[in-house]
Design a protein around this motif. Structure first.
Motif, PDB file in Angstrom:
ATOM      1  N   GLY A   1       0.827  -1.193   0.000  1.00 18.59           N
ATOM      2  CA  GLY A   1       0.000   0.000   0.000  1.00 18.59           C
ATOM      3  C   GLY A   1       0.867   1.251   0.000  1.00 18.59           C
ATOM      4  N   PRO A   2       0.252   2.380   0.204  1.00 18.18           N
ATOM      5  CA  PRO A   2       0.980   3.640   0.174  1.00 18.18           C
ATOM      6  C   PRO A   2       1.869   3.810   1.408  1.00 18.18           C
ATOM      7  N   THR A   3       2.873   4.620   1.256  1.00 17.83           N
ATOM      8  CA  THR A   3       3.712   4.972   2.403  1.00 17.83           C
ATOM      9  C   THR A   3       3.333   6.383   2.848  1.00 17.83           C
ATOM     10  N   PRO A   4       3.440   6.646   4.138  1.00 19.67           N
ATOM     11  CA  PRO A   4       3.097   7.991   4.601  1.00 19.67           C
ATOM     12  C   PRO A   4       4.072   9.021   4.043  1.00 19.67           C
ATOM     13  N   GLN A   5       3.560  10.176   3.724  1.00 13.56           N
ATOM     14  CA  GLN A   5       4.350  11.298   3.230  1.00 13.56           C
ATOM     15  C   GLN A   5       4.407  12.350   4.337  1.00 13.56           C
ATOM     16  N   LYS A   6       5.355  13.266   4.223  1.00 16.00           N
ATOM     17  CA  LYS A   6       5.488  14.310   5.244  1.00 16.00           C
ATOM     18  C   LYS A   6       5.690  15.662   4.591  1.00 16.00           C
ATOM     19  N   GLY A   7       5.208  16.687   5.273  1.00 16.51           N
ATOM     20  CA  GLY A   7       5.416  18.058   4.837  1.00 16.51           C
ATOM     21  C   GLY A   7       5.815  18.899   6.031  1.00 16.51           C
ATOM     22  N   LEU A   8       6.708  19.859   5.816  1.00 19.95           N
ATOM     23  CA  LEU A   8       7.168  20.736   6.877  1.00 19.95           C
ATOM     24  C   LEU A   8       7.500  22.091   6.273  1.00 19.95           C
ATOM     25  N   GLU A   9       6.879  23.133   6.789  1.00 21.46           N
ATOM     26  CA  GLU A   9       7.132  24.494   6.325  1.00 21.46           C
ATOM     27  C   GLU A   9       7.160  25.430   7.531  1.00 21.46           C
ATOM     28  N   SER A  10       8.042  26.430   7.487  1.00 26.49           N
ATOM     29  CA  SER A  10       8.131  27.442   8.537  1.00 26.49           C
ATOM     30  C   SER A  10       8.257  28.806   7.893  1.00 26.49           C
ATOM     31  N   ILE A  11       7.874  29.820   8.643  1.00 28.57           N
ATOM     32  CA  ILE A  11       7.995  31.185   8.153  1.00 28.57           C
ATOM     33  C   ILE A  11       8.243  32.113   9.337  1.00 28.57           C
ATOM     34  N   THR A  12       9.032  33.150   9.094  1.00 28.02           N
ATOM     35  CA  THR A  12       9.227  34.190  10.100  1.00 28.02           C
ATOM     36  C   THR A  12       8.285  35.335   9.762  1.00 28.02           C
ATOM     37  N   ILE A  13       7.562  35.774  10.747  1.00 24.85           N
ATOM     38  CA  ILE A  13       6.590  36.852  10.568  1.00 24.85           C
ATOM     39  C   ILE A  13       7.036  38.045  11.401  1.00 24.85           C
ATOM     40  N   ASN A  14       7.054  39.219  10.777  1.00 28.15           N
ATOM     41  CA  ASN A  14       7.424  40.450  11.463  1.00 28.15           C
ATOM     42  C   ASN A  14       6.226  40.983  12.241  1.00 28.15           C
ATOM     43  N   ALA A  15       5.899  40.272  13.297  1.00 32.04           N
ATOM     44  CA  ALA A  15       4.789  40.643  14.185  1.00 32.04           C
ATOM     45  C   ALA A  15       5.074  40.007  15.538  1.00 32.04           C
ATOM     46  N   PRO A  16       4.640  40.670  16.603  1.00 33.27           N
ATOM     47  CA  PRO A  16       4.870  40.125  17.943  1.00 33.27           C
ATOM     48  C   PRO A  16       4.207  38.760  18.126  1.00 33.27           C
ATOM     49  N   PHE A  17       4.844  37.955  18.943  1.00 33.71           N
ATOM     50  CA  PHE A  17       4.399  36.602  19.223  1.00 33.71           C
ATOM     51  C   PHE A  17       2.913  36.541  19.597  1.00 33.71           C
TER      52      PHE A  17
ATOM     53  N   LYS B   1      -4.764  30.753  17.029  1.00 35.21           N
ATOM     54  CA  LYS B   1      -5.209  29.874  18.117  1.00 35.21           C
ATOM     55  C   LYS B   1      -6.681  29.492  18.054  1.00 35.21           C
ATOM     56  N   GLU B   2      -7.479  30.270  17.376  1.00 38.41           N
ATOM     57  CA  GLU B   2      -8.905  29.937  17.231  1.00 38.41           C
ATOM     58  C   GLU B   2      -9.047  28.918  16.108  1.00 38.41           C
ATOM     59  N   PHE B   3      -9.220  27.679  16.484  1.00 38.27           N
ATOM     60  CA  PHE B   3      -9.227  26.559  15.534  1.00 38.27           C
ATOM     61  C   PHE B   3     -10.248  26.747  14.411  1.00 38.27           C
ATOM     62  N   GLY B   4     -11.381  27.317  14.716  1.00 35.48           N
ATOM     63  CA  GLY B   4     -12.447  27.440  13.715  1.00 35.48           C
ATOM     64  C   GLY B   4     -12.330  28.625  12.783  1.00 35.48           C
ATOM     65  N   THR B   5     -11.297  29.461  12.932  1.00 33.78           N
ATOM     66  CA  THR B   5     -11.221  30.688  12.132  1.00 33.78           C
ATOM     67  C   THR B   5     -10.079  30.696  11.121  1.00 33.78           C
ATOM     68  N   ILE B   6      -9.676  29.548  10.648  1.00 32.40           N
ATOM     69  CA  ILE B   6      -8.567  29.465   9.693  1.00 32.40           C
ATOM     70  C   ILE B   6      -8.847  30.265   8.412  1.00 32.40           C
ATOM     71  N   ALA B   7     -10.098  30.409   8.041  1.00 29.86           N
ATOM     72  CA  ALA B   7     -10.433  31.165   6.829  1.00 29.86           C
ATOM     73  C   ALA B   7     -10.055  32.637   6.954  1.00 29.86           C
ATOM     74  N   ASP B   8      -9.863  33.124   8.172  1.00 26.90           N
ATOM     75  CA  ASP B   8      -9.470  34.520   8.373  1.00 26.90           C
ATOM     76  C   ASP B   8      -8.060  34.806   7.868  1.00 26.90           C
ATOM     77  N   TRP B   9      -7.230  33.767   7.744  1.00 28.79           N
ATOM     78  CA  TRP B   9      -5.856  34.001   7.318  1.00 28.79           C
ATOM     79  C   TRP B   9      -5.341  33.044   6.243  1.00 28.79           C
ATOM     80  N   HIS B  10      -6.039  31.956   5.991  1.00 27.78           N
ATOM     81  CA  HIS B  10      -5.561  30.991   4.990  1.00 27.78           C
ATOM     82  C   HIS B  10      -6.252  31.248   3.653  1.00 27.78           C
ATOM     83  N   PRO B  11      -5.509  31.639   2.626  1.00 28.96           N
ATOM     84  CA  PRO B  11      -6.126  31.997   1.346  1.00 28.96           C
ATOM     85  C   PRO B  11      -6.783  30.843   0.588  1.00 28.96           C
TER      86      PRO B  11
ATOM     87  N   ALA C   1       1.529  22.888  -0.920  1.00 32.37           N
ATOM     88  CA  ALA C   1       0.909  24.166  -1.292  1.00 32.37           C
ATOM     89  C   ALA C   1       0.010  24.671  -0.172  1.00 32.37           C
ATOM     90  N   PHE C   2      -0.749  23.784   0.462  1.00 34.81           N
ATOM     91  CA  PHE C   2      -1.642  24.183   1.552  1.00 34.81           C
ATOM     92  C   PHE C   2      -0.834  24.772   2.717  1.00 34.81           C
TER      93      PHE C   2
END
Length: 176
Positions: free
Chosen positions: A22-38, A46-56, A161-162
């Motif tokens: 069968g298929p083998t598991p695949q992995k993805g890893l991405e990081s970014i530095t954002i010029n904004a306070p932690f 942190k609001e799990f249900g509001t991803i549409a507010d920032w994910h295009p 891409a996601f």
């Protein structure tokens, strides 16, 4: 004679056994530095249900408001497809959470199963934050001969891409 037969049988059957996996598991890893306070960055993700507010890639998201194992959200992607995801782990203290695909939709997203994590850390420079997203996933068609649009390559491309689009969208929103 008997031993020769067993060896011959093994040689003849080995190619079939090698192809019948069968298929083998695949992995993805991405990081970014954002010029904004932690705090600003963590407050955005942190609001799990509001991803549409920032994910295009996400047209709409709704959640049940639970920030604990079992919390659920539904994503509507721009292609009209919906995915349902469920929290496995949530830590406001550690500024991270992990979730998994609860209800797949391979027409909308070519992965049959995935888990994802997001974590926010303080950046090296003052006023910056580092956001990391990682995933473990399987292709959309877990059979031995998947069609091109549901194979490993399609799943890796879609998940990568996601992750990248989400991090870029978050950076864009918070650095305005």
């Amino acid at each position: 004679m008997k031993r020769s037969f067993v060896i011959l049988l093994g040689i003849l059957l080995f190619p079939f056994a090698a192809q019948a996996h069968g298929p083998t598991p695949q992995k993805g890893l991405e990081s970014i530095t954002i010029n904004a306070p932690f705090k600003k960055v963590w407050d955005a993700v942190k609001e799990f249900g509001t991803i549409a507010d920032w994910h295009p890639d996400v047209k709409e998201s709704t959640g049940d408001g639970k920030h604990e194992s079992g919390g659920v959200r539904t994503l509507t992607l721009h292609n009209g497809g919906q995915l349902t995801e469920e929290l496995d782990y949530y830590s406001d203290k550690d500024h991270e959470y992990s979730y998994r695909l609860k209800k797949e939709n391979i027409e909308a997203f070519p992965a049959s199963s995935y888990s994802m994590e997001i974590q926010v850390k303080t950046g090296e420079a003052e006023g910056t934050s580092i956001v990391t997203m990682k995933s473990r996933f399987y292709r959309g068609d877990t059979g031995n001969t998947p069609p091109e649009k549901l194979n490993d390559e399609a799943a890796v491309k879609a998940v990568t891409a996601f992750l990248k689009n989400g991090l870029d969208g978050l950076k864009s929103k918070l650095e305005k």
